[in-house]
Scaffold this motif. Structure first.
Motif, short mmCIF file in Angstrom:
data_model
loop_
_atom_site.label_atom_id
_atom_site.label_comp_id
_atom_site.label_asym_id
_atom_site.label_seq_id
_atom_site.Cartn_x
_atom_site.Cartn_y
_atom_site.Cartn_z
N PRO A 180 0.83 -1.21 0.00
CA PRO A 180 0.00 0.00 0.00
C PRO A 180 0.87 1.27 0.00
N LYS A 181 0.41 2.27 -0.71
CA LYS A 181 1.12 3.55 -0.71
C LYS A 181 0.80 4.31 0.57
N TYR A 182 1.77 5.07 1.03
CA TYR A 182 1.51 5.94 2.17
C TYR A 182 0.82 7.21 1.69
N ASP A 183 -0.33 7.50 2.31
CA ASP A 183 -1.03 8.74 1.98
C ASP A 183 -0.33 9.95 2.60
N SER A 218 19.92 12.91 6.92
CA SER A 218 18.75 13.78 7.01
C SER A 218 17.47 12.94 6.92
N THR A 219 16.39 13.50 7.46
CA THR A 219 15.09 12.82 7.36
C THR A 219 14.66 12.71 5.90
N VAL A 220 15.04 13.69 5.10
CA VAL A 220 14.74 13.63 3.66
C VAL A 220 15.27 12.33 3.06
N ASP A 221 16.52 12.01 3.36
CA ASP A 221 17.11 10.79 2.82
C ASP A 221 16.44 9.55 3.40
N LEU A 222 16.09 9.59 4.67
CA LEU A 222 15.50 8.42 5.32
C LEU A 222 14.15 8.05 4.73
N ILE A 223 13.34 9.06 4.37
CA ILE A 223 11.98 8.75 3.93
C ILE A 223 11.88 8.48 2.43
N LYS A 224 12.94 8.70 1.67
CA LYS A 224 12.86 8.53 0.21
C LYS A 224 12.26 7.21 -0.23
N PRO A 225 12.62 6.08 0.40
CA PRO A 225 12.05 4.81 -0.07
C PRO A 225 10.54 4.72 0.08
N ALA A 226 9.96 5.52 0.98
CA ALA A 226 8.53 5.39 1.28
C ALA A 226 7.66 6.41 0.54
N VAL A 227 8.27 7.35 -0.16
CA VAL A 227 7.51 8.41 -0.83
C VAL A 227 7.07 7.94 -2.22
N THR A 228 5.78 8.06 -2.49
CA THR A 228 5.25 7.84 -3.84
C THR A 228 4.96 9.20 -4.45
N PRO A 229 5.79 9.67 -5.38
CA PRO A 229 5.58 11.01 -5.95
C PRO A 229 4.19 11.17 -6.54
N GLY A 230 3.58 12.30 -6.26
CA GLY A 230 2.25 12.57 -6.76
C GLY A 230 1.13 11.98 -5.92
N HIS A 231 1.48 11.18 -4.93
CA HIS A 231 0.46 10.58 -4.06
C HIS A 231 0.72 10.91 -2.58
N GLU A 253 7.34 17.11 -6.94
CA GLU A 253 5.92 16.89 -7.26
C GLU A 253 5.11 16.47 -6.04
N THR A 254 5.63 16.74 -4.86
CA THR A 254 4.99 16.27 -3.63
C THR A 254 4.51 17.45 -2.79
N ILE A 255 3.32 17.33 -2.24
CA ILE A 255 2.79 18.34 -1.31
C ILE A 255 3.50 18.18 0.03
N VAL A 256 3.96 19.30 0.59
CA VAL A 256 4.62 19.30 1.90
C VAL A 256 3.84 20.23 2.81
N LEU A 257 3.40 19.70 3.95
CA LEU A 257 2.60 20.46 4.89
C LEU A 257 3.42 20.88 6.10
N SER A 258 3.05 22.01 6.66
CA SER A 258 3.66 22.54 7.88
C SER A 258 2.76 22.22 9.07
N GLY A 259 3.38 21.74 10.15
CA GLY A 259 2.65 21.52 11.39
C GLY A 259 3.31 22.29 12.52
N ILE A 260 2.58 23.22 13.12
CA ILE A 260 3.07 23.97 14.27
C ILE A 260 2.35 23.43 15.50
#
Length: 344
Positions: free
Chosen positions: A78-81, A96-109, A131-138
């Motif tokens: 299953p893709k991660y939403d 970096s966290t960017v590098d760590l999460i790369k395997p789990a990212v489905t671009p566009g989803h 091509e990925t939406i990035v949200l901010s959480g405060i």
């Protein structure tokens, strides 16, 4: 017909991340895979033991899945939403966290949610995933992992979600992704989570606390109550630093109200004696978020001609603390102590 639950990967299940996972699971609209690090064995064996002002006392609680690694998604899996990052932003210490999460990212989803502090933290994500939406959480929350798998959550969870602007994507799609996450997070009715479209304002507003009171407490060893009782510390250190953040924010078009400093200083009762997270990190010998929380607003302000003498001193002192921690952790090498004595 039931709606499928959102598939969420959460990185960093400490005090903030565990309560985030709990909120998402409690609403029954999502199932969470939590990636654990130092507390993995404790939680695997015993679950989380949580004392929460919002959720009560939970013994042995676990999200849907716990793991200690991030597996690469396959066509069959299953893709991660959403991928929710609640780790500290330590930009001066890889990986970096960017590098760590790369395997789990489905671009566009997949949508990435950064429930993290600091300024410009989204830039490496937008560069890596254009091509990925990035949200901010405060997040405004008093939640701490006091020992592996043991969470004490003392003040109500208050979360503001908005979208970092990605020029490659539609503004409406970004807002929709943020609003959906708000619904998922709020579904159990045990937290305050709102959509806040003005991400820049939210982040600079939090920096009045994080870039000023946090480092001053960390450097002095005083909590938020004691720093207010310690003579002229507020007037000579805390308030000048906060006014410098206000000026830096104004230089990029973010107008923080005149009374924001007073509101932040008085946000907690003196006798609460609350240790900010950066002070706790120093106590524990952890690395601190020196670059994202102090360095980045300092650089932005200076680039726009803002005088920031207090923040400059805090930044350089924190870099010294960071260097000391790196040495203790074996992350840097220094020359061996010499035995030769110069001739007099």
């Amino acid at each position: 017909m039931s709606i499928p639950k959102a598939n969420i990967l959460l990185i960093g299940s400490g005090g903030v991340g565990t309560i985030a996972a709990l909120n998402l699971e409690a609403g029954q609209l999502a199932h969470v895979t939590a990636v654990l690090r130092s507390n993995y064995q404790a939680v695997l064996s015993n679950g989380f033991n949580i004392t929460s002002c919002d959720h009560g006392v939970l013994k042995g609680w676990k999200p849907t899945t716990i793991t200690n690694l991030i597996r690469e998604t396959t066509p069959e899996s299953p893709k991660y939403d959403y991928i929710v990052c609640t780790t500290k932003v330590i930009t001066d210490c890889p990986p970096s966290t960017v590098d760590l999460i790369k395997p789990a990212v489905t671009p566009g989803h997949t949508v990435i949610v950064l429930i993290q502090n600091g300024l410009n933290i989204e830039k490496p994500y937008l560069a890596a995933f254009p091509e990925t939406i990035v949200l901010s959480g405060i997040s405004m929350i008093d939640s701490h992992e006091v020992s592996p798998g043991v969470i004490e959550h003392g003040s109500a969870d208050d979360l503001v979600i908005g979208a970092f602007r990605n020029p490659n994507l539609d503004v409406g799609a970004e807002a929709a992704a943020a609003e959906r996450f708000v619904r998922l997070y709020s579904a159990a009715g045990k937290t305050k989570c709102i959509f806040g479209p003005d991400v820049a304002y939210s982040r600079w507003r939090k920096l009045v606390l994080n870039a000023c009171l946090n480092p001053i407490c960390a450097l002095t060893g005083l909590d938020t109550g004691r720093i207010r009782l310690a003579g002229d510390a507020v007037e000579m250190l805390v308030r000048p630093a906060m006014e410098e953040i206000r000026a830096a924010a104004r230089s990029v078009g973010v107008d923080l109200p005149e009374d924001v400093c007073e509101k932040v200083i008085e946000a907690y009762p003196v006798t609460m004696y609350l240790p900010p997270s950066m002070l706790e990190d120093v106590w524990k010998g952890n690395l601190v978020e020196v670059e994202s929380i102090v360095g980045e607003p300092l650089r932005v302000g200076r680039a726009n001609g803002v005088a920031m003498p207090t923040l400059s001193v805090l930044y350089n002192l924190l870099k010294g603390v960071q260097w000391r921690t790196k040495e203790k952790r074996g992350l840097i090498e220094i020359p061996a102590q010499g035995s030769d004595v110069a001739d007099s």
